[in-house]
Write an enzyme that holds these catalytic residues in place. Structure first.
Site, PDB file in Angstrom:
ATOM      1  N   ARG A  46     -11.430 -27.530  17.514  1.00 51.70           N
ATOM      2  CA  ARG A  46     -11.070 -26.556  18.326  1.00 51.70           C
ATOM      3  C   ARG A  46     -10.019 -26.570  19.363  1.00 51.70           C
ATOM      4  NH1 ARG A  46     -13.340 -26.660  23.227  1.00 51.70           N
ATOM      5  NH2 ARG A  46     -15.545 -27.457  22.788  1.00 51.70           N
ATOM      6  N   TYR A  98      -1.480   0.141  21.189  1.00 47.18           N
ATOM      7  CA  TYR A  98      -2.422   0.056  20.183  1.00 47.18           C
ATOM      8  C   TYR A  98      -3.863   0.119  20.769  1.00 47.18           C
ATOM      9  CZ  TYR A  98      -5.900  -2.358  17.263  1.00 47.18           C
ATOM     10  OH  TYR A  98      -7.141  -2.650  16.804  1.00 47.18           O
ATOM     11  N   ASP A 170       4.301  -7.479  22.235  1.00 49.60           N
ATOM     12  CA  ASP A 170       3.658  -7.384  21.086  1.00 49.60           C
ATOM     13  C   ASP A 170       4.406  -7.153  20.058  1.00 49.60           C
ATOM     14  OD1 ASP A 170       1.872  -6.807  18.883  1.00 49.60           O
ATOM     15  OD2 ASP A 170       0.441  -6.028  20.278  1.00 49.60           O
ATOM     16  N   LYS A 195      -0.978  -8.951  10.159  1.00 51.13           N
ATOM     17  CA  LYS A 195      -0.178  -7.799   9.662  1.00 51.13           C
ATOM     18  C   LYS A 195       0.929  -8.575   8.861  1.00 51.13           C
ATOM     19  CE  LYS A 195      -2.779  -5.254  12.245  1.00 51.13           C
ATOM     20  NZ  LYS A 195      -4.155  -5.425  12.302  1.00 51.13           N
TER      21      LYS A 195
HETATM   22  C1  LIG Z   1       0.197  -3.865  17.611  1.00 50.90           C
HETATM   23  C2  LIG Z   1      -1.124  -4.312  17.345  1.00 50.90           C
HETATM   24  N1  LIG Z   1      -1.291  -5.401  18.225  1.00 50.90           N
HETATM   25  C3  LIG Z   1      -2.485  -6.245  17.908  1.00 50.90           C
HETATM   26  C4  LIG Z   1      -3.433  -5.750  17.018  1.00 50.90           C
HETATM   27  C5  LIG Z   1      -5.021  -6.345  16.867  1.00 50.90           C
HETATM   28  O1  LIG Z   1      -4.805  -7.291  15.741  1.00 50.90           O
HETATM   29  P1  LIG Z   1      -6.108  -7.690  15.148  1.00 50.90           P
HETATM   30  O2  LIG Z   1      -6.837  -6.636  14.536  1.00 50.90           O
HETATM   31  O3  LIG Z   1      -5.564  -9.091  14.356  1.00 50.90           O
HETATM   32  O4  LIG Z   1      -7.148  -8.553  16.179  1.00 50.90           O
HETATM   33  C6  LIG Z   1      -3.212  -4.605  16.180  1.00 50.90           C
HETATM   34  C7  LIG Z   1      -4.303  -4.182  15.314  1.00 50.90           C
HETATM   35  O5  LIG Z   1      -4.022  -3.517  14.336  1.00 50.90           O
HETATM   36  C8  LIG Z   1      -1.823  -3.866  16.236  1.00 50.90           C
HETATM   37  O6  LIG Z   1      -1.732  -2.952  15.467  1.00 50.90           O
END
Ligand SMILES: Cc1ncc(COP(=O)(O)O)c(C=O)c1O
Length: 397
Positions: A46, A98, A170, A195
């Site tokens: 962890r 998002y 982000d 992604k």
């Molecule tokens: C821009 C963005 N940030 C964060 C996330 C969250 O990621 P996760 O689905 O891996 O938790 C997403 C998910 O689609 C996203 O598009």
């Protein structure tokens, strides 16, 4: 080392036991102590794990940060970053972020008393006007999901710093191959490694990357205290995916531009959102602050929701699915899928309507992608969609 070499080598080649070229998977929860109080560097997974550490060093090097934490999901990365703030702190967030980010910020406002303002950051005056004495963070998502608006990371970081706040970016949509926020003044970067970084749709993961040692120590503490760390196997998969990041991103972009140009001239398509198009309102800014335009394309179907639904249900190569950034093409409906958790008012303010379709353009032969979209757009109104399309994901994703 140059960027492409960094991608291949950073963090890896550390197997002192047998000199394996590829980082081993240390699939263990715990580590034997040498004696009381003395370990070989690891005590419990962890807290830290060699495979996770390899990925962390790799991502930190790609972003030019001093430390990265590899965590279980992109949302875990955002959660960890939000724990840098305390009750009463004010965060200014990109207005069309998002949906999951908006849902989490809403939860933190309700449970922990964070103050949140959503601001259209395309106009920097809106950001200046939103600053308060307790503003601690400008939360930047660019390109935004799904409308692909581009906002100015350098200008926003300068505004944050001049008011004693930090800038968090982000960087999921572009990855460090196409955008390096630290070079533009940002302080913290979050990723959904699910992604483009992983790129093969077989892992959920996230990362928090920082520039300053003091913030690194805090993030390290939080990941352990909150139990956010990613599993060794997931880290190994992401590390493997990253090795082909640059060639993948080039192919995504090449295909995305061709798809966007095709959609732009299609009689059944209204607006097309792709920063690589000259017609995109922030094309010049994207050219300046990015190293590429990425593989995400959104567009509006002419007509109403039924017309959009028919297209969504009729593609054969594009899979109707959440997520993005994998080598295979995906099609999704933001209002009922990725942004279902966003309130209708916030969606309206973000400029998101139910005719918007988002494409994660993969690296298949682009001719197949175009033919697939064309046949789906031309399905007559009288024909019902092939897939069933329901709002099943509403509160889950
Ligand atoms: C821009 C963005 N940030 C964060 C996330 C969250 O990621 P996760 O689905 O891996 O938790 C997403 C998910 O689609 C996203 O598009």
């Amino acid at each position: 080392m140059r960027f492409q070499t960094t991608i291949i080598h950073s963090g890896v080649d550390k197997d002192s036991a047998f000199n394996s070229v590829i980082t081993p998977i240390y699939q263990t929860s715990t580590f034997r102590f040498e004696e009381v109080g003395r370990t070989k560097g690891y005590d419990y997974s962890r807290t830290s794990n060699p495979t996770r550490k390899a990925l962390e060093e790799n991502i930190a090097a790609l972003e030019g940060g001093c430390y990265a934490a590899a965590v279980a999901t992109g949302m875990a990365a955002i959660t960890t970053a939000l724990h840098l703030f305390k009750t009463g702190d004010h965060i200014i967030c990109t207005h069309d972020c998002y949906g999951g980010t908006e849902r989490l910020l809403r939860t933190y406002r309700e449970l922990h008393g964070l103050e949140i303002s959503y601001v259209d950051m395309r106009d920097l005056r809106n950001v200046e006007a939103a600053i308060k004495p307790n503003t601690r963070c400008i939360w930047i998502e660019t390109p935004s999901n799904p409308l692909l608006n581009i906002i100015d990371i350098r200008a926003l970081s300068d505004i944050a710093h001049s008011h004693g706040a930090i800038a968090i970016v982000d960087n999921t949509f572009l990855s460090p191959a196409n955008q390096r926020p630290f070079e533009l003044g940002a302080d913290v970067i979050v990723h959904s490694t699910t992604k483009y970084l992983n790129g093969h749709s077989d892992v959920v993961g996230g990362a928090v990357v920082v520039k300053e040692k003091t913030v690194a120590e805090r993030i390290q503490f939080l990941v352990n205290a909150l139990g956010q760390g990613a599993s060794p196997f997931d880290c190994w998969l992401v590390l493997r995916g990253i090795k082909t990041l640059i060639p993948r991103m080039k192919e995504h972009e090449k295909n995305a531009l061709i798809v966007a140009e095709f959609l732009e001239q299609h009689p059944r398509v209204g607006k097309v959102y792709y920063p690589g198009l000259k017609s995109h309102p922030h094309h010049e800014l994207a050219k300046r602050q990015q190293h590429g335009f990425g593989g995400m394309v959104s567009f509006e179907v002419k007509g109403d929701f039924k017309d959009a639904k028919r297209v969504l249900g009729s593609t054969k190569v594009f899979a109707l699915a959440e997520s993005l950034g994998g080598v295979e093409s995906l099609i999704s409906h933001s209002v009922s899928m990725t942004h279902a958790s966003m309130t209708p008012e916030r969606r309206e303010k973000a400029g998101l309507n139910d005719r918007v379709i988002r494409l994660s353009v993969g690296i298949e032969d682009v001719q197949d992608l175009i033919e697939d979209l064309d046949q789906a757009l031309r399905v007559p109104k009288s024909v019902s969609a092939v897939h069933t399309f329901e709002r099943v994901h509403a509160e889950v994703v």
